[in-house]
Design a protein around this motif. Sequence first.
Motif, PDB file in Angstrom:
ATOM      1  N   ASN A 104       0.827  -1.203   0.000  1.00  0.00           N
ATOM      2  CA  ASN A 104       0.000   0.000   0.000  1.00  0.00           C
ATOM      3  C   ASN A 104       0.865   1.258   0.000  1.00  0.00           C
ATOM      4  N   LEU A 105       1.911   1.233   0.793  1.00  0.00           N
ATOM      5  CA  LEU A 105       2.825   2.375   0.829  1.00  0.00           C
ATOM      6  C   LEU A 105       3.538   2.527  -0.510  1.00  0.00           C
ATOM      7  N   ARG A 106       3.987   1.435  -1.081  1.00  0.00           N
ATOM      8  CA  ARG A 106       4.680   1.506  -2.372  1.00  0.00           C
ATOM      9  C   ARG A 106       3.745   2.010  -3.467  1.00  0.00           C
ATOM     10  N   PHE A 107       2.486   1.651  -3.404  1.00  0.00           N
ATOM     11  CA  PHE A 107       1.514   2.191  -4.353  1.00  0.00           C
ATOM     12  C   PHE A 107       1.425   3.706  -4.206  1.00  0.00           C
ATOM     13  N   TYR A 108       1.366   4.186  -2.972  1.00  0.00           N
ATOM     14  CA  TYR A 108       1.257   5.629  -2.739  1.00  0.00           C
ATOM     15  C   TYR A 108       2.556   6.370  -3.039  1.00  0.00           C
ATOM     16  N   LEU A 109       3.644   5.669  -3.115  1.00  0.00           N
ATOM     17  CA  LEU A 109       4.912   6.283  -3.532  1.00  0.00           C
ATOM     18  C   LEU A 109       5.089   6.209  -5.048  1.00  0.00           C
ATOM     19  N   ASN A 110       4.048   5.741  -5.754  1.00  0.00           N
ATOM     20  CA  ASN A 110       4.031   5.657  -7.215  1.00  0.00           C
ATOM     21  C   ASN A 110       5.055   4.659  -7.757  1.00  0.00           C
ATOM     22  N   LEU A 160      -3.727  -3.485   5.202  1.00  0.00           N
ATOM     23  CA  LEU A 160      -2.702  -2.754   5.939  1.00  0.00           C
ATOM     24  C   LEU A 160      -2.172  -3.605   7.085  1.00  0.00           C
ATOM     25  N   THR A 161      -0.960  -3.335   7.489  1.00  0.00           N
ATOM     26  CA  THR A 161      -0.406  -3.920   8.705  1.00  0.00           C
ATOM     27  C   THR A 161      -0.015  -2.782   9.644  1.00  0.00           C
ATOM     28  N   GLN A 162       0.182  -3.118  10.899  1.00  0.00           N
ATOM     29  CA  GLN A 162       0.542  -2.083  11.873  1.00  0.00           C
ATOM     30  C   GLN A 162       1.879  -1.443  11.526  1.00  0.00           C
ATOM     31  N   ASP A 163       2.824  -2.241  11.079  1.00  0.00           N
ATOM     32  CA  ASP A 163       4.128  -1.683  10.695  1.00  0.00           C
ATOM     33  C   ASP A 163       3.992  -0.759   9.491  1.00  0.00           C
ATOM     34  N   GLU A 164       3.144  -1.150   8.549  1.00  0.00           N
ATOM     35  CA  GLU A 164       2.958  -0.323   7.356  1.00  0.00           C
ATOM     36  C   GLU A 164       2.266   0.990   7.705  1.00  0.00           C
ATOM     37  N   ILE A 165       1.305   0.940   8.611  1.00  0.00           N
ATOM     38  CA  ILE A 165       0.630   2.159   9.063  1.00  0.00           C
ATOM     39  C   ILE A 165       1.634   3.134   9.656  1.00  0.00           C
ATOM     40  N   LYS A 166       2.515   2.611  10.498  1.00  0.00           N
ATOM     41  CA  LYS A 166       3.530   3.456  11.134  1.00  0.00           C
ATOM     42  C   LYS A 166       4.444   4.097  10.084  1.00  0.00           C
ATOM     43  N   GLU A 167       4.843   3.311   9.112  1.00  0.00           N
ATOM     44  CA  GLU A 167       5.727   3.819   8.065  1.00  0.00           C
ATOM     45  C   GLU A 167       4.999   4.829   7.172  1.00  0.00           C
ATOM     46  N   PHE A 168       3.757   4.558   6.873  1.00  0.00           N
ATOM     47  CA  PHE A 168       2.958   5.452   6.040  1.00  0.00           C
ATOM     48  C   PHE A 168       2.824   6.820   6.701  1.00  0.00           C
ATOM     49  N   GLY A 231      -8.949   7.294   9.697  1.00  0.00           N
ATOM     50  CA  GLY A 231      -8.526   7.020  11.065  1.00  0.00           C
ATOM     51  C   GLY A 231      -7.286   6.171  11.145  1.00  0.00           C
ATOM     52  N   GLU A 232      -7.158   5.196  10.244  1.00  0.00           N
ATOM     53  CA  GLU A 232      -5.996   4.316  10.270  1.00  0.00           C
ATOM     54  C   GLU A 232      -4.712   5.054   9.933  1.00  0.00           C
ATOM     55  N   LEU A 233      -4.782   6.019   9.028  1.00  0.00           N
ATOM     56  CA  LEU A 233      -3.577   6.656   8.509  1.00  0.00           C
ATOM     57  C   LEU A 233      -3.307   8.030   9.112  1.00  0.00           C
ATOM     58  N   GLY A 234      -3.927   8.307  10.253  1.00  0.00           N
ATOM     59  CA  GLY A 234      -3.555   9.495  11.018  1.00  0.00           C
ATOM     60  C   GLY A 234      -4.446  10.703  10.841  1.00  0.00           C
ATOM     61  N   TYR A 235      -5.628  10.536  10.256  1.00  0.00           N
ATOM     62  CA  TYR A 235      -6.510  11.677  10.013  1.00  0.00           C
ATOM     63  C   TYR A 235      -7.865  11.487  10.693  1.00  0.00           C
ATOM     64  N   GLU A 236      -7.832  11.044  11.927  1.00  0.00           N
ATOM     65  CA  GLU A 236      -9.053  10.846  12.704  1.00  0.00           C
ATOM     66  C   GLU A 236      -9.879  12.126  12.797  1.00  0.00           C
ATOM     67  N   ALA A 237      -9.221  13.271  12.941  1.00  0.00           N
ATOM     68  CA  ALA A 237      -9.932  14.538  13.107  1.00  0.00           C
ATOM     69  C   ALA A 237     -10.700  14.956  11.853  1.00  0.00           C
ATOM     70  N   PHE A 238     -10.425  14.324  10.706  1.00  0.00           N
ATOM     71  CA  PHE A 238     -11.120  14.675   9.471  1.00  0.00           C
ATOM     72  C   PHE A 238     -12.531  14.079   9.415  1.00  0.00           C
ATOM     73  N   LYS A 239     -12.812  13.107  10.269  1.00  0.00           N
ATOM     74  CA  LYS A 239     -14.091  12.411  10.163  1.00  0.00           C
ATOM     75  C   LYS A 239     -15.275  13.274  10.572  1.00  0.00           C
ATOM     76  N   GLU A 383       3.777  -0.078  22.265  1.00  0.00           N
ATOM     77  CA  GLU A 383       4.886  -0.021  21.334  1.00  0.00           C
ATOM     78  C   GLU A 383       4.773   1.192  20.426  1.00  0.00           C
ATOM     79  N   GLY A 384       5.887   1.847  20.178  1.00  0.00           N
ATOM     80  CA  GLY A 384       5.911   2.997  19.295  1.00  0.00           C
ATOM     81  C   GLY A 384       5.214   4.207  19.883  1.00  0.00           C
ATOM     82  N   ASN A 385       5.044   4.234  21.195  1.00  0.00           N
ATOM     83  CA  ASN A 385       4.408   5.354  21.885  1.00  0.00           C
ATOM     84  C   ASN A 385       2.966   5.545  21.438  1.00  0.00           C
TER      85      ASN A 385
END
Length: 393
Positions: A104-110, A160-168, A231-239, A383-385
Amino acid sequence: MGNLLGHWRVKEPSTVEECDSTWGSDSESDEPAAEEDSGISESVSPAGSERAAEDNGDSSHKLTDSPESPPKMKRSFYAARDLYKYRHCYPNYKKSRQPNEFLNLRFYLNKIPLVPDGIYIEEILTRWRGDYDKLEHNHTYIQWLFPLREQGLNFYAHELTQDEIKEFQSTREAKRRFLAAYSLMLDFYGIKLLDKSGNVSRSSNWQERFHHLNESQHNYLRITRILKSLGELGYEAFKAPLVGLFLEESLHRNTLPNMQHSILEYFVYTIRLPATRRRLLRYARRHYRPAHAFLWGPPPKRSRFKGGDDGASVGAGSSGIRAPAPTPEPQRRGDKSFISSSACSGTLVSSHDAVVCHDVSAEGMNTYTGMDRLEGVLIMKGEGNKYAEVVPL
């Protein structure tokens, strides 16, 4: 012991009440005025026979025994359970044994195209904007644009995976394109993204697009996915701004009447902060017609009495039994939603459940803002704060 713990699973809720903690953490000072409770139907807390029917199926309504009685609406257990799992970050999530390729991240990196179409993200963002026929009839791109930790209808898309979410979330280029994809879909629905805080308003062609959205109800399933992915990718406040706009348009302006049930059954419950859900539902309840058919709370005022030695309080619902509270939901710093209040009319129309089950899985420039306060809680970080558990104080 280690093996036993490794196979431990969280017990999933079995009723709508156990799935919904929106009002469970409410305080007396946070309750609506007494006159606001007068329109609540007793069916909000279904009794034994209704609860049994609820457990045996996910229909959004049922008929009473009397053939002369009108249909009695009820909440969908399928929807409540699905969104409970999402809000609680998939408590029984199993980590894949396959190597994490961050597709998913590689797709978004084109770097890779979406499968099976072979289209890169940059082509979608630059050439598909305004091509409403393509956005409507292509059914493979939405799982790539808005990935989740659950399988969608495009089985070529990857969860998505938790590691991928963090990296994204730490990759600026991916986040920039994700917001561009969000803006692309909002434009398709007749809405424009105003700023980087998630505020939204009608677009210039809103009348045409709202008419389409009101009739093309498979898009409600897409909107649920978009809200979850935010929400998964860090934009919970947009909902909250987007859900607030949909409530305003469906209940007050009556421009999206067919969307009412999906907003209340699905969209609102993608929001993880209970205080935000309460504000949105209180607004909805003031404008929902017929008022007695509003199923989403607040529950009737709780009457307190002594029970045993600890003086436990019991809900005053039709069953007389208060459902056990689910695991506290993650809390986020954030927002304060504003929605205007006026009388409205509308009809209760539900199509979202049918779409999900079938697929298996004024003119004014009104601005909707989102901001929530962090209520008194103790946040247990892992983990990861990242927050792992939130315990009310």
